[in-house]
Design an enzyme around this catalytic site. Structure first.
Site, PDB file in Angstrom:
ATOM      1  N   SER A 151      22.966  -7.778 -79.984  1.00 29.06           N
ATOM      2  CA  SER A 151      24.091  -8.109 -80.853  1.00 29.06           C
ATOM      3  C   SER A 151      23.936  -9.529 -81.415  1.00 29.06           C
ATOM      4  CB  SER A 151      25.408  -7.931 -80.089  1.00 29.06           C
ATOM      5  OG  SER A 151      26.513  -7.924 -80.965  1.00 29.06           O
ATOM      6  N   ASP A 165      25.780   1.575 -86.509  1.00 27.41           N
ATOM      7  CA  ASP A 165      26.122   0.588 -85.489  1.00 27.41           C
ATOM      8  C   ASP A 165      27.636   0.467 -85.352  1.00 27.41           C
ATOM      9  OD1 ASP A 165      26.858  -2.388 -84.824  1.00 27.41           O
ATOM     10  OD2 ASP A 165      24.839  -2.081 -84.031  1.00 27.41           O
ATOM     11  N   HIS A 215      25.606   0.726 -79.938  1.00 26.17           N
ATOM     12  CA  HIS A 215      25.424  -0.714 -80.083  1.00 26.17           C
ATOM     13  C   HIS A 215      24.815  -1.234 -78.790  1.00 26.17           C
ATOM     14  CE1 HIS A 215      26.308  -4.609 -81.930  1.00 26.17           C
ATOM     15  NE2 HIS A 215      26.820  -5.032 -80.795  1.00 26.17           N
TER      16      HIS A 215
END
Length: 421
Positions: free
Chosen positions: A203, A299, A366
């Site tokens: 991330s 995502d 994710h």
């Protein structure tokens, strides 16, 4: 507070309507604020913990001497990491994993963050589980299980890249110094002797792995195998459902507030606005060090916070779709397909290089390297006959080139799609 005010004015119809409006606005504002600081993989409403066996728990280590160099978290506390020593064939191999956790681009949000584990080491967990790419079990992490594995905690709010401060608010934006202090400390603990090293991140940490990739390469001799791996770090400069660029606005505030422009590659900032250079799509093709991109084509963080954030979803048409892909309408799925197409266009030039690797699966996910069920487990996501851990390992060790792109939703039946309560 807002509901209490409403209950004390029940006799006034007009006031009740006002209270309902204020309450709804307040809830919407909190949701929007949460997206800026949140990391979808860490939110309480994600189902499951992503591992099956009892994981290795690794303690927190404060970085010695970091504060004296001005390398501090948002609140001025010392930065930290979790470190598990390698052994055997992995004793001279190092995996550095950068934690994610959103960004803070306003003084208000950074003040909030400095009272959490993403802004202060005082609030960090004393131990965390090492799973997925950090697991110490060969059956869970076949290529990196016995390496020296480090998870650097994220507490600056700008992907380890700011260098500024706001004295009036008691905020320190020192992400770049934290990165440098962590590298110096780890080099002194044996990383300087590494025969091979991999910089990874998820991330906001995945974005940081791209930003710092070439810096990481320069730490080692030329004969050391050094590569970088970004998981869910391919944040796109996309147009949201309201026709605006929500993520560009957020990134712009982060770059401006935290002085990030000083850390961005000159190859980009010399020709583009520094805000645009915080987007990895404008950086990946110029990274000299071998780089692997792992990303879900849909995502979930970008769907919730960039493509269809509450601030752009005026009529809450995307409320159900944001939480559960199965509730998306056909036009909404088409919108998400256009996002996937943009991701494939962005990575086309990047994938031309033989040294780079790519794994884009058409999942609603994710940070797939941080969960055991998606990294390497029975039934984990595959493209063709290769899973994520196998693909990253094959690429790192040059066993076979990896340029894997899955077919569009809904054809991939191996996804572990995230659904939110």
């Amino acid at each position: 507070m807002h509901m209490a005010m409403c209950q004390t004015n029940k006799s006034f119809v007009g006031m009740k309507l006002l209270c309902v409006f204020v309450f709804v606005f307040f809830i919407g504002f909190v949701v929007v604020e949460g997206f800026e600081n949140g990391n979808v993989t860490e939110m309480e409403f994600v189902r499951g913990r992503g591992y099956y066996n009892r994981p290795l728990m690794v303690g927190l280590t404060l970085i010695n001497g970091a504060a004296a160099k001005g390398a501090v978290c948002l609140d001025g506390s010392s930065p930290a990491y979790h470190f598990h020593r390698g052994y055997g064939s992995g004793s001279n191999s190092w995996l550095i994993h950068l934690e994610g956790g959103g960004w803070c681009g306003t003084v208000r949000n950074c003040i909030y963050s400095k009272k959490t584990r993403h802004g202060s080491s005082y609030f960090m967990e004393k131990q965390i589980p090492f799973i997925g790419i950090l697991s110490n079990k060969a059956e869970e992490n076949p290529d990196f299980y016995n390496w020296n594995r480090v998870k650097i905690r994220y507490c600056d709010g700008a992907s380890f890249s700011g260098d500024s401060q706001n004295a009036a608010a008691g905020l320190y934006f020192r992400g770049q110094r934290i990165w440098q202090a962590a590298m110096e400390d780890l080099m002194s603990k044996g990383m300087r002797y590494a025969k091979q090293a991999l910089l990874s991140g998820c991330s906001a940490g995945g974005l940081s792995a791209i930003l710092h990739c070439d810096e990481f390469r320069e730490l080692f001799p030329r004969n050391t195998r050094v590569k970088c791996f970004s998981d869910a770090g391919l944040f796109l400069d996309s147009i949201d459902v309201a026709g605006r660029r929500s993520l560009r606005n957020l990134f712009g505030s982060v770059v401006t507030l935290q002085g990030v422009h000083k850390s961005l590659p000159r190859s980009c900032t010399s020709r583009l606005n520094p805000i645009l250079c915080f987007f990895p799509q404008r950086l990946i093709a110029s990274v000299r060090t071998p780089l692997f991109l792992l990303n879900a084509a849909y995502d979930t963080w970008q769907v919730q916070a960039s493509l269809a954030p509450p601030s752009a979803d005026y009529r809450w048409n995307w409320f159900d779709c944001r939480k559960n892909y199965a509730r998306c309408s056909s036009p909404q799925i088409q919108f998400l397909q256009s996002f996937r197409n943009q991701m494939l266009r962005v990575t086309r030039r990047f994938s031309w290089s033989r040294q780079n690797g790519l794994f884009i699966n058409s999942c609603f996910a994710h940070c797939q390297s941080e969960r055991q069920d998606t990294w390497h487990a029975r039934g984990s996501p595959h493209i063709g006959n290769k899973g994520i851990a196998d693909s990253v390992g094959n690429w790192f060790f040059d066993r076979v080139g990896v340029k894997a792109v899955g077919c569009a939703y809904p054809c991939d039946k191996t996804c572990h799609n995230l659904v939110f309560n």
